[in-house]
Design an enzyme around this catalytic site. Structure first.
Site, PDB file in Angstrom:
ATOM      1  N   TYR A  12       0.819  -1.220   0.000  1.00 35.57           N
ATOM      2  CA  TYR A  12       0.000   0.000   0.000  1.00 35.57           C
ATOM      3  C   TYR A  12       0.853   1.271   0.000  1.00 35.57           C
ATOM      4  O   TYR A  12       0.527   2.269   0.636  1.00 35.57           O
ATOM      5  CB  TYR A  12      -0.975   0.012   1.197  1.00 35.57           C
ATOM      6  CG  TYR A  12      -1.816  -1.235   1.260  1.00 35.57           C
ATOM      7  CD1 TYR A  12      -2.866  -1.436   0.370  1.00 35.57           C
ATOM      8  CD2 TYR A  12      -1.538  -2.244   2.174  1.00 35.57           C
ATOM      9  CE1 TYR A  12      -3.630  -2.592   0.394  1.00 35.57           C
ATOM     10  CE2 TYR A  12      -2.288  -3.411   2.212  1.00 35.57           C
ATOM     11  CZ  TYR A  12      -3.336  -3.586   1.315  1.00 35.57           C
ATOM     12  OH  TYR A  12      -4.078  -4.745   1.337  1.00 35.57           O
ATOM     13  N   GLU A  19       0.443  18.904 -11.110  1.00 30.89           N
ATOM     14  CA  GLU A  19       1.427  19.401 -10.162  1.00 30.89           C
ATOM     15  C   GLU A  19       2.106  20.607 -10.788  1.00 30.89           C
ATOM     16  O   GLU A  19       2.536  20.556 -11.944  1.00 30.89           O
ATOM     17  CB  GLU A  19       2.458  18.331  -9.809  1.00 30.89           C
ATOM     18  CG  GLU A  19       1.908  17.228  -8.927  1.00 30.89           C
ATOM     19  CD  GLU A  19       2.943  16.179  -8.565  1.00 30.89           C
ATOM     20  OE1 GLU A  19       4.078  16.250  -9.092  1.00 30.89           O
ATOM     21  OE2 GLU A  19       2.624  15.299  -7.751  1.00 30.89           O
TER      22      GLU A  19
END
Length: 726
Positions: free
Chosen positions: A314, A623
């Site tokens: 994860y 971004e």
């Protein structure tokens, strides 16, 4: 009236002599062998000789347009001292134009186009450059028209444009490029009769080469003929896996199609440039893993189980795209920060981090932004699925082109085969690395479509797509590099061009734009058959130094943008504030343009500029540039920097859903952006579900949209949200 500048007779005579010599040499050089020979074969006579010529202007009566086509190397046309200027010649009949020879006087063009027309009204560009060097230029082209025009937009001197000679060569000289053919060594085609161990070993060999080969030059396509395969296909960089059936369930992979991030310590944020398409997966253990970042589409896939979007453990994952797919089980984002799922069917969705968008998805969670961060549109306004390669009933390759849909929801293949039309591969020029832009243009000029096989294509001139409904399809991440400083590809203002599956990589000579969809000033109505750009990606730096002012310019009205990643590299080689320079990622000038999945990152000014009316964006991920050395270096005329998403002040109608912008000013964390989104305050300009994030507190975004929304700042990396604007 400007004074006529003096010209040196010796220089003029020298230029004339050089023109005569080089023209003779150009016509005497033997044609190269093979595919290039067909492109280069061209009539030896000058079709423009003593034909009627006109120009936008003349310097004075001594320099008429006719002097450029009179065959006398001592006479010349010269224009007024301004931009733009043009000269055109009437060939008398519509002809195939294959070569232009320009003999410039010292007052030459640094930027110009060569255009053709049947009527001297509507023009099609067949060559463009922003780095003209003067002298004698021999340009191989491919186009058809009665009129040929040289259109100058930038001059090398303060004087006008001046040509001793404009020669036009026509006819193919008997050379014809073939359609169809072999797909090349980097396309691996698997058949169900092959042993599972053989298939697995070949897939594994590609993965070993490509697992961490982020900026290498190898490219692969793994293609599976209809049937079943017991394999686990791990997919690395620049690798595409696809079924060759008419529909996804024609090919079944029993095992997995897997992307993980072991090569990067469990961090999936750099798992770029890979794809899966047109097959079904029955995953071992009930769950398939597709832990990717940008430029990694998952299209026309049937997952007979769950789909996990996070890496093992994860770790971080950031950005992805699903379309025309069915997941029987649950989509499980876990740590996946943002995602777009379009026109699909899912059994459920587990969670969301920042920005999860669903458009036309059966089984999607209800609208609930920002908690959970779900943006849900019941239908997608207008769509066309990406063309794909398949094997028809006779065993021959064809390309299927799905039909246009409006207010779409769910997969195209839920009720049977996807509606649309088929084009046999024999109507495609199958390009391979090493083919020149001139060869590709010759093939397009013959009326062929274009299939780009895996590899890196170095281009000496612009690829020009001029015919309506042309399909340009790449497999295995073909990469187009403009070495000349011109645009890599330019598309005429025509109906239905489909561009799909390719990567544009900026060259060391700065290009004004990498892909231009429609010429400047385009205005034709394409609402019934729009152009589409799908799974098309752009890179400035990373693999080496590269420069381009803008990556994608959309001038055509009604265009469809469907999964774009425009990236000014923040890592790799050739990276730095003054090294891989690029002002804007995407500029939209056309009206009624619809975009799904715009990923635009790290450009030095506005990331996205939208000038057209009635534009729509479903999902935007951005971004801001990481590397401005300080606030004033980023933007000296404003203390607030550049917004990520700029809608022009003149626009009266625009709408967006599920849009996010993040800052990470790691060179100077004190930098502040005034806003993430900058839009006109008008009732017709509407936004839904906006967010900004400061990543780890490296910089500040003061407001989300205009002066609305809280500040994004602090090490907690907590989104600032605006649910509706205005």
């Amino acid at each position: 009236m400007h004074p006529v500048p003096p010209r040196e007779p010796s220089r003029r005579a020298w230029a004339a002599a050089v023109f005569t010599l080089l023209l003779a040499v150009a016509l005497a050089v033997p044609a190269p062998a093979g595919r290039a020979a067909a492109a280069a074969a061209c009539g030896s006579s000058d079709a423009a000789l003593n034909r009627p010529a006109t120009a936008s202007s003349t310097e004075n009566a001594s320099f008429p347009a006719s002097a450029a086509v009179d065959g006398d190397p001592a006479t010349r046309w010269s224009s007024a001292f301004g931009d733009p200027q043009w000269i055109q010649v009437d060939l008398g009949t519509v002809q195939e134009v294959c070569q232009i020879v320009l003999a410039w006087e010292s007052a030459y063009a640094t930027a110009f186009q060569i255009e053709v027309s049947d009527n001297a009204t509507g023009w099609t560009s067949i060559f463009s450059t922003a780095n003209g060097t003067g002298g004698t230029q021999t340009v191989n082209v491919a186009g058809k028209g009665r009129y040929v025009r040289v259109y100058g937009t930038a001059r090398a001197t303060q004087w006008g444009y001046s040509l001793f000679g404009l020669a036009v060569h026509t006819g193919s000289g008997g050379g014809t490029l073939p359609g169809g053919g072999d797909l090349g060594p980097n396309v691996l085609v698997f058949d169900p009769s092959m042993s599972a161990s053989d298939v697995q070993s070949r897939i594994d060999a590609v993965f070993r080469e490509q697992e961490s080969n982020q900026f290498g030059t190898a490219r692969y396509a793994l293609l599976f003929k209809p049937g079943g395969y017991n394999v686990n296909a791990r997919i690395g960089f620049y690798t595409s896996i696809a079924g060759l059936g008419r529909d996804p369930d024609d090919v079944t992979v029993n095992g997995g199609v897997t992307v993980d991030a072991g090569w990067f310590g469990g961090n999936a944020t750099q798992n770029f440039w890979r794809s899966a398409e047109n097959l079904s997966i029955t995953p071992s253990g009930g769950s398939d893993r597709w832990a990717v970042a940008q430029a990694a589409p998952f299209r026309r896939i049937h997952v007979r189980g769950d789909l996990n979007l996070a890496p093992t453990g994860y770790g971080w994952a950031s950005g992805g795209y699903i379309a025309d797919s069915k997941v029987d089980g649950q989509v499980q984002p876990y740590s996946q920060q943002q995602w777009l799922t379009r026109d699909s069917r899912i059994g459920g969705n587990l969670n969301g981090v920042w920005n999860m968008v669903f458009s036309g998805v059966e089984g999607a969670p209800a609208q609930s932004f920002p908690n959970p961060p779900y943006t849900t549109l019941n239908t997608s306004p207008v769509t066309r699925e990406k063309p794909y390669l398949y094997v028809d009933a006779s065993g021959a390759y064809s390309v299927f082109v799905p039909a246009l849909r409006r207010d779409s929801r769910g997969t195209t293949w839920a009720g049977g085969s996807t509606p649309g039309s088929s084009i046999p591969l024999s109507r495609f020029y199958v390009a391979r690395p090493g083919d020149s832009a001139a060869t590709i243009n010759a093939a397009l000029g013959q009326g062929l479509n274009l299939l780009l096989t895996p590899g890196v294509y170095h281009l000496g001139q612009t690829i020009n797509v001029t015919r309506p409904d042309t399909v340009v399809l790449g497999i295995g991440y073909p990469t187009l590099v403009p070495d000349s400083g011109a645009a890599a590809m330019s598309v005429a203002d025509v109906d239905g061009v489909k561009l799909a599956g390719m990567l544009f990589d900026a060259g060391t000579a700065e290009s004004p734009v990498l892909l231009r969809l429609g010429p400047d000033g385009a205005g034709a109505d394409h609402s019934g058959d729009p152009a589409s750009v799908q799974d098309v990606f752009f890179r400035i730096g990373g693999a080496g130094p590269g420069k381009a002012a803008t990556s994608l310019v959309v001038n055509s009205d009604d265009a469809l943008l469907d999964h774009i990643w425009a990236w000014r590299a923040d890592h790799g080689s050739g990276v730095g504030w003054t090294v891989n320079t690029a002002a804007n990622g995407v500029v939209v000038n056309g009206d009624d343009v619809t975009a799904y999945g715009l990923f635009v990152e790290h450009y030095q000014k506005y990331q996205l500029v939208w000038n057209g009316e009635r534009g729509r964006t479903v999902f935007f991920q951005n971004e801001m540039p990481y590397d401005p050395p300080n606030q004033s270096a980023w933007r000296s005329d404003s203390p607030g920097g550049y917004a990520a998403y700029k809608v022009a002040d003149s626009v009266t109608a625009h709408e967006g859903w599920g849009l996010g912008s993040y800052c990470y000013f790691n060179v100077d964390p004190s930098i502040v952006a005034a806003r993430g989104f900058e839009v006109p305050d008008r009732p017709g300009v509407r936004f839904h579900d906006l967010l900004t994030v400061s990543l780890g507190g490296n910089g500040v975004i003061r407001h989300v949209v205009n002066d609305t929304g809280p500040e994004a700042s602090g090490a907690g990396t907590v989104p600032a949200n605006v649910v509706a604007y205005p």
